[in-house]
Enzyme design. Structure first.
Site, PDB file in Angstrom:
ATOM      1  N   CYS A  93      -5.794   2.767  -3.935  1.00 12.96           N
ATOM      2  CA  CYS A  93      -5.103   3.325  -3.471  1.00 12.96           C
ATOM      3  C   CYS A  93      -6.175   4.188  -2.609  1.00 12.96           C
ATOM      4  O   CYS A  93      -6.053   5.533  -3.134  1.00 12.96           O
ATOM      5  CB  CYS A  93      -4.222   3.786  -3.847  1.00 12.96           C
ATOM      6  SG  CYS A  93      -2.941   4.536  -2.237  1.00 12.96           S
TER       7      CYS A  93
ATOM      8  N   CYS B  52       0.520  -1.089   0.112  1.00  8.92           N
ATOM      9  CA  CYS B  52      -0.786  -0.262  -0.051  1.00  8.92           C
ATOM     10  C   CYS B  52       0.618   0.968  -0.101  1.00  8.92           C
ATOM     11  O   CYS B  52       1.054   1.977   0.877  1.00  8.92           O
ATOM     12  CB  CYS B  52      -1.158  -0.279   1.478  1.00  8.92           C
ATOM     13  SG  CYS B  52      -2.214   0.962   0.723  1.00  8.92           S
TER      14      CYS B  52
HETATM   15  C1  LIG Z   1      -0.767   0.052   6.747  1.00 13.32           C
HETATM   16  C2  LIG Z   1      -1.687  -0.754   5.468  1.00 13.32           C
HETATM   17  C3  LIG Z   1      -2.635  -0.237   4.881  1.00 13.32           C
HETATM   18  C4  LIG Z   1      -2.926  -0.384   3.715  1.00 13.32           C
HETATM   19  N1  LIG Z   1      -4.015  -0.602   2.826  1.00 13.32           N
HETATM   20  C5  LIG Z   1      -4.673  -1.090   1.997  1.00 13.32           C
HETATM   21  C6  LIG Z   1      -5.681  -0.090   1.802  1.00 13.32           C
HETATM   22  O1  LIG Z   1      -6.234   0.842   1.864  1.00 13.32           O
HETATM   23  N2  LIG Z   1      -6.596  -0.911   0.633  1.00 13.32           N
HETATM   24  C7  LIG Z   1      -5.509  -2.355  -0.022  1.00 13.32           C
HETATM   25  O2  LIG Z   1      -6.346  -2.514  -0.907  1.00 13.32           O
HETATM   26  N3  LIG Z   1      -4.456  -2.614   1.008  1.00 13.32           N
HETATM   27  C8  LIG Z   1      -3.960  -1.961   1.189  1.00 13.32           C
HETATM   28  N4  LIG Z   1      -2.952  -2.838   2.230  1.00 13.32           N
HETATM   29  C9  LIG Z   1      -2.109  -3.913   1.887  1.00 13.32           C
HETATM   30  C10 LIG Z   1      -2.718  -4.354   1.567  1.00 13.32           C
HETATM   31  O3  LIG Z   1      -2.808  -5.325   2.998  1.00 13.32           O
HETATM   32  C11 LIG Z   1      -1.412  -6.222   1.791  1.00 13.32           C
HETATM   33  O4  LIG Z   1      -0.972  -5.613   0.100  1.00 13.32           O
HETATM   34  C12 LIG Z   1      -1.937  -7.337   1.202  1.00 13.32           C
HETATM   35  O5  LIG Z   1      -2.916  -7.876   2.405  1.00 13.32           O
HETATM   36  C13 LIG Z   1      -1.508  -8.183   1.171  1.00 13.32           C
HETATM   37  O6  LIG Z   1      -1.521 -10.193   0.758  1.00 13.32           O
HETATM   38  P1  LIG Z   1      -1.152 -10.999   0.736  1.00 13.32           P
HETATM   39  O7  LIG Z   1      -1.790 -12.540   1.120  1.00 13.32           O
HETATM   40  O8  LIG Z   1      -0.209 -10.767  -0.377  1.00 13.32           O
HETATM   41  O9  LIG Z   1      -0.195 -11.547   2.116  1.00 13.32           O
HETATM   42  P2  LIG Z   1      -0.606 -10.697   3.318  1.00 13.32           P
HETATM   43  O10 LIG Z   1      -2.094 -10.496   3.981  1.00 13.32           O
HETATM   44  O11 LIG Z   1       0.218 -10.347   4.298  1.00 13.32           O
HETATM   45  O12 LIG Z   1      -0.470 -12.787   4.402  1.00 13.32           O
HETATM   46  C14 LIG Z   1       0.743 -13.324   4.239  1.00 13.32           C
HETATM   47  C15 LIG Z   1       0.030 -14.946   4.568  1.00 13.32           C
HETATM   48  O13 LIG Z   1       0.797 -15.602   5.036  1.00 13.32           O
HETATM   49  C16 LIG Z   1       1.680 -16.039   5.906  1.00 13.32           C
HETATM   50  N5  LIG Z   1       3.607 -16.487   5.709  1.00 13.32           N
HETATM   51  C17 LIG Z   1       3.950 -15.654   6.199  1.00 13.32           C
HETATM   52  N6  LIG Z   1       5.140 -16.432   6.013  1.00 13.32           N
HETATM   53  C18 LIG Z   1       4.985 -17.695   5.820  1.00 13.32           C
HETATM   54  C19 LIG Z   1       5.262 -19.024   4.856  1.00 13.32           C
HETATM   55  N7  LIG Z   1       7.027 -18.736   4.984  1.00 13.32           N
HETATM   56  N8  LIG Z   1       4.844 -20.258   5.003  1.00 13.32           N
HETATM   57  C20 LIG Z   1       3.226 -19.694   4.909  1.00 13.32           C
HETATM   58  N9  LIG Z   1       2.233 -19.288   5.198  1.00 13.32           N
HETATM   59  C21 LIG Z   1       3.589 -17.844   5.107  1.00 13.32           C
HETATM   60  C22 LIG Z   1       1.613 -15.348   6.835  1.00 13.32           C
HETATM   61  O14 LIG Z   1       1.467 -15.312   8.334  1.00 13.32           O
HETATM   62  C23 LIG Z   1      -0.296 -14.105   6.209  1.00 13.32           C
HETATM   63  O15 LIG Z   1      -1.026 -14.723   6.744  1.00 13.32           O
HETATM   64  C24 LIG Z   1      -2.682  -1.886   3.701  1.00 13.32           C
HETATM   65  C25 LIG Z   1      -1.598  -2.321   4.445  1.00 13.32           C
HETATM   66  C26 LIG Z   1      -0.797  -1.710   5.668  1.00 13.32           C
HETATM   67  C27 LIG Z   1      -0.236  -2.346   6.327  1.00 13.32           C
END
Ligand SMILES: Cc1cc2nc3c(=O)[nH]c(=O)nc-3n(C[C@H](O)[C@H](O)[C@H](O)COP(=O)(O)OP(=O)(O)OC[C@H]3O[C@@H](n4cnc5c(N)ncnc54)[C@H](O)[C@@H]3O)c2cc1C
Length: 394
Positions: free
Chosen positions: A338, A161
């Site tokens: 965003c 983000c």
């Molecule tokens: C402050 C903040 C504000 C944000 N605002 C927005 C917004 O307004 N709009 C928007 O769309 N997005 C926003 N985001 C971004 C959004 O939350 C992320 O882009 C999204 O959650 C990413 O998804 P993901 O599944 O790739 O990772 P995540 O949701 O972070 O999940 C990753 C998962 O993998 C697991 N994991 C880690 N390592 C391993 C491993 N070795 N083996 C197995 N599992 C593992 C973790 O435990 C976790 O559950 C924001 C993020 C933050 C921090």
């Protein structure tokens, strides 16, 4: 050795969404999910939690509630990938084989990349919205701020983000103004880029907000040191390497981020450590039975949950096509979004694709701050996430 037909690594936004969609597409699929955490977070709301405008408890739910029926959850982390052998080793020492692998373990927050940062977090005026553990520190720091210099930093790395580092700047400035302390405060935004926002369509509106509200900027710089006890930071010019020291009273840090170590050290990584996928199909460039999406992938777009909402159906369609021996015809255009909260009760919704072209949802100018978009952010999007997206329905 156990054989899992489809193995998903990571049960965050991407992993749960893909698991749910795969189950809807074909209930006979044998799906296993590797996820070590028993909590699932709605991270976008942390921006409002840090500003004291939402409850932290509303951002977390038990992971178990979102594991789709029929999906096997193994509460362990992936610790090694061997895509030639089509196996993944988990932190319990078990080896999982797969027919297709979906990789989405998110991004790593690298608090230790800035000397002094970890030691000061949560005290000495240093705070961050970027983790569940630290998000309350932002609310406290804003409440305790009595005027002085408030600094907000963006790291010189990929981030999740890209708008979040400036959203909390606007919300903090608004809160301090409402408390009557704005006249004795200075707000400074420090970022490695050359301007406030990379997409032309939204930049002028944000530049206007910054100018009208007297927010100062220091571009082409990033945070390279924190001295909490002295309330000083060191910042470095991204090109010349010139360093300077700046005093602060409140410091909100967006930490440097990298690909998770387990990905960086695996054959799946590109030269920068991210899972190397084809940007339209989300299929791995070298291992066709591997797919990736979300923050851990090298898709050249903004890392957001909104992007994943558009990536997941493409990945699922292409993975199923691959299994069926058909061409991979679904295409992801780089859509990301965003929601830039500009003050309490106002938001601007930036939506764009790989080429920075606006891909807007609503039939009005989204580069304008609106109350309706605030309602979307605070009330509608969280419900859409928990009840729609994670259920494979939205
Ligand atoms: C402050 C903040 C504000 C944000 N605002 C927005 C917004 O307004 N709009 C928007 O769309 N997005 C926003 N985001 C971004 C959004 O939350 C992320 O882009 C999204 O959650 C990413 O998804 P993901 O599944 O790739 O990772 P995540 O949701 O972070 O999940 C990753 C998962 O993998 C697991 N994991 C880690 N390592 C391993 C491993 N070795 N083996 C197995 N599992 C593992 C973790 O435990 C976790 O559950 C924001 C993020 C933050 C921090």
């Amino acid at each position: 050795m156990k054989t899992n037909r489809i193995l998903i690594v990571g049960g965050g936004t991407a992993g749960i969404t893909v698991a749910a969609r795969l189950r809807h597409a074909d209930s006979r699929l044998e799906i296993t999910l590797l996820e070590p955490s028993d909590r699932h977070f709605y991270q976008p709301l942390w921006t409002l939690v840090g500003a004291g405008l939402a409850d932290k408890n509303d951002t977390v739910r038990p992971e178990a509630e979102f594991i789709p029926r029929g999906v096997t959850w193994i509460r362990a982390a992936a610790v090694a990938f061997d895509p030639s052998a089509k196996t993944v080793t988990d932190s319990n020492g078990s080896l999982h084989s797969y027919d297709q692998l979906v990789v989405c373990p998110g991004i790593k927050l690298d608090w230790d990349a800035v000397p002094g940062l970890r030691a000061s977090l949560g005290k000495d005026g240093v705070c961050s919205n970027y983790s569940f553990e630290t998000v309350d520190s932002t609310r406290r720091a804003i409440e305790e701020f009595q005027g002085g210099t408030a600094i907000f930093t963006m790291p010189n790395t990929a981030v999740k983000c890209g708008g979040a580092p400036q959203k909390i700047l606007y919300l903090a400035e608004d809160a301090i103004r409402r408390r009557g302390l704005r006249e004795r405060s200075k707000f400074l935004y420090i970022a490695p880029g050359a301007s406030i926002f990379g997409v032309d369509h939204y930049r002028p509106a944000l530049e206007k907000i910054i100018a009208q509200r007297g927010i100062e900027t220091l571009f082409r710089h990033h945070l390279t040191g924190v001295n909490g006890p002295r309330r000083e930071i060191e910042v470095t010019h991204v090109e010349t390497g010139d360093r300077r020291t700046i005093a602060y009273d409140l410091l909100h840090v967006t930490p440097p981020m990298t690909a998770p170590d387990v990905i960086r050290q695996s054959p799946l990584a590109d030269k920068n450590g991210w899972v190397e996928v084809e940007k339209f199909t989300l299929q791995h460039m070298r291992y066709p039975d591997v797919f990736a999406l979300g923050d851990a992938s090298n898709l050249p777009t903004g890392r957001t949950g909104a992007a994943i909402r558009k990536q997941a159906p493409v990945l699922v369609a292409n993975l199923l096509a691959y299994r069926a021996g058909s061409p991979l015809s679904a295409r992801y255009n780089g859509y990301t979004s965003c929601p830039i909260v500009t003050r309490r009760g106002r938001m601007m919704l930036a939506e764009f694709d790989y080429d920075g072209r606006p891909c807007e949802t609503f039939p009005f100018n989204q580069a304008k701050e609106r109350f309706s978009m605030w309602i979307l952010k605070k009330y509608i999007l969280p419900r859409l996430y928990w009840h729609g997206m994670l259920r494979g329905r939205a």
